[in-house]
Scaffold this motif. Structure first.
Motif, PDB file in Angstrom:
ATOM      1  N   ASP A  99      -1.864 -33.479 -12.605  1.00  0.00           N
ATOM      2  CA  ASP A  99      -0.869 -33.820 -13.599  1.00  0.00           C
ATOM      3  C   ASP A  99      -0.739 -32.260 -14.143  1.00  0.00           C
ATOM      4  N   PRO A 100       0.456 -31.975 -14.801  1.00  0.00           N
ATOM      5  CA  PRO A 100       0.553 -30.622 -15.070  1.00  0.00           C
ATOM      6  C   PRO A 100      -0.758 -29.793 -16.146  1.00  0.00           C
ATOM      7  N   CYS A 101      -1.113 -30.795 -17.044  1.00  0.00           N
ATOM      8  CA  CYS A 101      -2.249 -30.004 -17.988  1.00  0.00           C
ATOM      9  C   CYS A 101      -3.649 -29.744 -17.066  1.00  0.00           C
ATOM     10  N   THR A 102      -3.983 -30.742 -16.162  1.00  0.00           N
ATOM     11  CA  THR A 102      -5.191 -30.527 -15.321  1.00  0.00           C
ATOM     12  C   THR A 102      -4.729 -29.334 -14.418  1.00  0.00           C
ATOM     13  N   ALA A 103      -3.590 -29.475 -13.791  1.00  0.00           N
ATOM     14  CA  ALA A 103      -3.330 -28.408 -13.142  1.00  0.00           C
ATOM     15  C   ALA A 103      -3.355 -26.799 -13.604  1.00  0.00           C
ATOM     16  N   LEU A 104      -3.077 -26.639 -14.525  1.00  0.00           N
ATOM     17  CA  LEU A 104      -3.165 -25.393 -15.579  1.00  0.00           C
ATOM     18  C   LEU A 104      -4.684 -25.342 -15.664  1.00  0.00           C
ATOM     19  N   LYS A 105      -5.405 -26.096 -15.829  1.00  0.00           N
ATOM     20  CA  LYS A 105      -6.862 -26.038 -16.140  1.00  0.00           C
ATOM     21  C   LYS A 105      -7.771 -25.486 -14.880  1.00  0.00           C
ATOM     22  N   LYS A 106      -7.265 -26.076 -13.783  1.00  0.00           N
ATOM     23  CA  LYS A 106      -7.980 -26.037 -12.385  1.00  0.00           C
ATOM     24  C   LYS A 106      -7.251 -24.665 -11.804  1.00  0.00           C
ATOM     25  N   GLY A 107      -6.074 -24.347 -12.047  1.00  0.00           N
ATOM     26  CA  GLY A 107      -5.468 -23.010 -11.312  1.00  0.00           C
ATOM     27  C   GLY A 107      -4.780 -23.552 -10.101  1.00  0.00           C
ATOM     28  N   THR A 108      -4.512 -24.578  -9.963  1.00  0.00           N
ATOM     29  CA  THR A 108      -3.778 -25.228  -8.588  1.00  0.00           C
ATOM     30  C   THR A 108      -3.242 -26.692  -8.931  1.00  0.00           C
ATOM     31  N   LEU A 109      -2.056 -26.906  -8.313  1.00  0.00           N
ATOM     32  CA  LEU A 109      -1.592 -28.200  -8.358  1.00  0.00           C
ATOM     33  C   LEU A 109      -2.026 -29.288  -7.614  1.00  0.00           C
ATOM     34  N   TRP A 110      -2.514 -28.724  -6.453  1.00  0.00           N
ATOM     35  CA  TRP A 110      -3.120 -29.503  -5.377  1.00  0.00           C
ATOM     36  C   TRP A 110      -4.525 -29.785  -5.118  1.00  0.00           C
ATOM     37  N   PRO A 111      -5.115 -31.012  -5.504  1.00  0.00           N
ATOM     38  CA  PRO A 111      -6.433 -31.006  -5.323  1.00  0.00           C
ATOM     39  C   PRO A 111      -7.033 -30.672  -4.122  1.00  0.00           C
ATOM     40  N   ALA A 112      -6.330 -30.492  -2.816  1.00  0.00           N
ATOM     41  CA  ALA A 112      -6.726 -30.026  -1.741  1.00  0.00           C
ATOM     42  C   ALA A 112      -6.930 -28.610  -1.720  1.00  0.00           C
ATOM     43  N   LEU A 113      -6.289 -27.847  -2.498  1.00  0.00           N
ATOM     44  CA  LEU A 113      -6.620 -26.543  -2.761  1.00  0.00           C
ATOM     45  C   LEU A 113      -7.581 -25.898  -3.643  1.00  0.00           C
ATOM     46  N   PHE A 114      -8.116 -26.791  -4.607  1.00  0.00           N
ATOM     47  CA  PHE A 114      -9.004 -26.368  -5.719  1.00  0.00           C
ATOM     48  C   PHE A 114     -10.459 -26.376  -4.957  1.00  0.00           C
ATOM     49  N   ALA A 115     -11.059 -25.286  -5.373  1.00  0.00           N
ATOM     50  CA  ALA A 115     -12.422 -24.649  -4.776  1.00  0.00           C
ATOM     51  C   ALA A 115     -13.041 -24.375  -6.275  1.00  0.00           C
ATOM     52  N   PRO A 116     -13.906 -24.935  -6.832  1.00  0.00           N
ATOM     53  CA  PRO A 116     -14.723 -24.550  -7.997  1.00  0.00           C
ATOM     54  C   PRO A 116     -15.718 -23.548  -7.470  1.00  0.00           C
ATOM     55  N   TYR A 117     -16.191 -22.401  -8.416  1.00  0.00           N
ATOM     56  CA  TYR A 117     -16.929 -21.574  -7.846  1.00  0.00           C
ATOM     57  C   TYR A 117     -18.207 -21.689  -8.495  1.00  0.00           C
ATOM     58  N   SER A 118     -19.422 -21.727  -8.234  1.00  0.00           N
ATOM     59  CA  SER A 118     -20.779 -21.862  -8.773  1.00  0.00           C
ATOM     60  C   SER A 118     -21.471 -20.468  -8.492  1.00  0.00           C
ATOM     61  N   ASN A 119     -22.127 -19.708  -8.909  1.00  0.00           N
ATOM     62  CA  ASN A 119     -22.829 -18.537  -8.704  1.00  0.00           C
ATOM     63  C   ASN A 119     -23.968 -18.866  -7.726  1.00  0.00           C
ATOM     64  N   PRO A 120     -24.176 -18.452  -6.513  1.00  0.00           N
ATOM     65  CA  PRO A 120     -25.296 -18.707  -5.651  1.00  0.00           C
ATOM     66  C   PRO A 120     -26.345 -17.977  -5.985  1.00  0.00           C
ATOM     67  N   TYR A 121     -26.339 -16.660  -6.900  1.00  0.00           N
ATOM     68  CA  TYR A 121     -27.394 -15.948  -7.004  1.00  0.00           C
ATOM     69  C   TYR A 121     -27.870 -16.418  -8.540  1.00  0.00           C
ATOM     70  N   LYS A 122     -27.467 -17.235  -9.231  1.00  0.00           N
ATOM     71  CA  LYS A 122     -28.087 -17.513 -10.400  1.00  0.00           C
ATOM     72  C   LYS A 122     -29.156 -18.641 -10.241  1.00  0.00           C
ATOM     73  N   LYS A 123     -30.330 -18.244 -10.935  1.00  0.00           N
ATOM     74  CA  LYS A 123     -31.591 -18.978 -10.766  1.00  0.00           C
ATOM     75  C   LYS A 123     -31.138 -20.408 -11.519  1.00  0.00           C
ATOM     76  N   ARG A 124     -31.776 -21.351 -10.570  1.00  0.00           N
ATOM     77  CA  ARG A 124     -31.740 -22.667 -11.308  1.00  0.00           C
ATOM     78  C   ARG A 124     -32.906 -22.854 -12.440  1.00  0.00           C
ATOM     79  N   GLU A 125     -32.519 -23.979 -13.231  1.00  0.00           N
ATOM     80  CA  GLU A 125     -33.552 -24.353 -14.097  1.00  0.00           C
ATOM     81  C   GLU A 125     -34.894 -24.643 -13.572  1.00  0.00           C
ATOM     82  N   GLY A 126     -35.942 -24.249 -13.891  1.00  0.00           N
ATOM     83  CA  GLY A 126     -37.414 -24.254 -13.623  1.00  0.00           C
ATOM     84  C   GLY A 126     -37.751 -23.510 -12.436  1.00  0.00           C
TER      85      GLY A 126
END
Length: 81
Positions: free
Chosen positions: A45-72
């Motif tokens: 939907d338009p509101c979610t698309a603005l938050k995620k940066g794409t209109l299509w779920p197939a093109l959404f790729a969240p980024y998580s920092n692979p170098y950030k230490k995990r808890e513990g």
């Protein structure tokens, strides 16, 4: 199944002045694996698309920092050995 995050092990020279990063990561965009955009692809939907940066779920790729230490997790730099 593909993954957006790839990794490789760079050469670490004996005279490198910095502490080495033994595994390096990079991200590939999801559109590399889509080919052409099929007709009737699911859309956010338009509101979610603005938050995620794409209109299509197939093109959404969240980024998580692979170098950030995990808890513990503790950093082992060899100084305490």
């Amino acid at each position: 199944m593909h993954t957006n995050r790839k990794s490789y092990r760079p050469y670490i020279g004996p005279c490198d002045p910095c502490r080495p990063i033994r595994v390096k990561y990079y991200e590939t965009p999801p559109n590399l694996y889509l080919g052409y955009q099929p007709y009737g692809l699911q859309q956010y939907d338009p509101c979610t698309a603005l938050k995620k940066g794409t209109l299509w779920p197939a093109l959404f790729a969240p980024y998580s920092n692979p170098y950030k230490k995990r808890e513990g997790e503790q950093e082992n730099d060899g100084a305490n050995a």
